[in-house]
Write an enzyme that holds these catalytic residues in place. Structure first.
Site, short mmCIF file in Angstrom:
data_model
loop_
_atom_site.label_atom_id
_atom_site.label_comp_id
_atom_site.label_asym_id
_atom_site.label_seq_id
_atom_site.Cartn_x
_atom_site.Cartn_y
_atom_site.Cartn_z
N ASP A 1 -85.96 -16.59 14.72
CA ASP A 1 -85.41 -17.91 14.40
C ASP A 1 -86.51 -18.96 14.58
O ASP A 1 -87.27 -18.92 15.55
CB ASP A 1 -84.21 -18.22 15.30
N ILE A 2 -86.56 -19.91 13.66
CA ILE A 2 -87.60 -20.93 13.70
C ILE A 2 -87.38 -21.90 14.88
O ILE A 2 -88.32 -22.57 15.33
CB ILE A 2 -87.62 -21.70 12.35
N GLY B 1 -70.90 -24.68 13.24
CA GLY B 1 -72.34 -24.74 13.43
C GLY B 1 -73.15 -24.00 12.39
O GLY B 1 -74.37 -23.92 12.50
N GLN B 2 -72.49 -23.45 11.36
CA GLN B 2 -73.28 -22.76 10.33
C GLN B 2 -74.04 -23.78 9.50
O GLN B 2 -73.45 -24.76 9.02
CB GLN B 2 -72.37 -21.92 9.42
N HIS C 1 -75.63 -14.34 8.33
CA HIS C 1 -76.66 -13.82 9.22
C HIS C 1 -76.10 -13.63 10.61
O HIS C 1 -75.18 -14.35 11.03
CB HIS C 1 -77.88 -14.75 9.25
N LEU C 2 -76.68 -12.68 11.33
CA LEU C 2 -76.32 -12.41 12.72
C LEU C 2 -77.44 -12.96 13.59
O LEU C 2 -78.61 -12.68 13.34
CB LEU C 2 -76.20 -10.90 12.96
N HIS C 3 -77.07 -13.71 14.62
CA HIS C 3 -78.06 -14.13 15.61
C HIS C 3 -78.06 -13.11 16.74
O HIS C 3 -77.01 -12.86 17.35
CB HIS C 3 -77.66 -15.48 16.24
#
Ligand code: 5GP
Length: 115
Positions: free
Chosen positions: A30-31, A92-93, A99-101
């Site tokens: 993640d950035i 919060g998307q 995608h999965l965090h």
């Protein structure tokens, strides 16, 4: 596929280091990491939100979970990590490509879903 930032990363239009890739998905850091390990597992097929997934996406969804578990182990957080899917802007998307965090490497508040 190239309508979101993740579509552009998958297509190579935006260069990005893949931690993992197979025919169905990629994984990237993640950035804006929220923990020492914060990796995104992203299907190559663009499904906007989890609720947009269909029965014929069942195998893909399972695959993403298995990949996430294996990656968590490889990244050294196999015993303590969270797997998060934000569904919808109010949850919060921000990128509308499922995608999965994988979040790990920090202490989690006991029994607290969001901590
Ligand atoms: P969401 O909020 O949609 O569940 O998660 C989107 C995630 O994508 C955020 O954690 C954000 O930091 C990350 N992100 C947004 N743009 C980029 C990018 O260009 N590269 C990477 N690696 N992550 C990104």
């Amino acid at each position: 596929m190239s309508d979101t930032i993740f579509g552009k990363i998958i297509s190579g239009e935006i260069p990005s280091e893949f931690l993992y890739e197979d025919e169905h998905c990629i994984a990237i850091n993640d950035i804006n990491p929220q923990a020492p390990v914060h990796v995104l597992v992203i299907p190559k097929q663009s499904i906007p939100r989890l609720v947009d997934a269909q029965l014929n996406d069942q195998a893909l969804l399972g695959h993403l979970m298995l990949v996430a578990g294996k990656l968590a182990q490889q990244l050294g957080v196999g015993d303590a990590f969270r797997l998060v899917v934000n569904n919808g802007a109010e949850a919060g998307q921000t990128v509308f490509h499922l995608h999965l965090h994988i979040i790990g490497g920090r202490a989690f508040a006991e029994g607290h879903m969001a901590g």
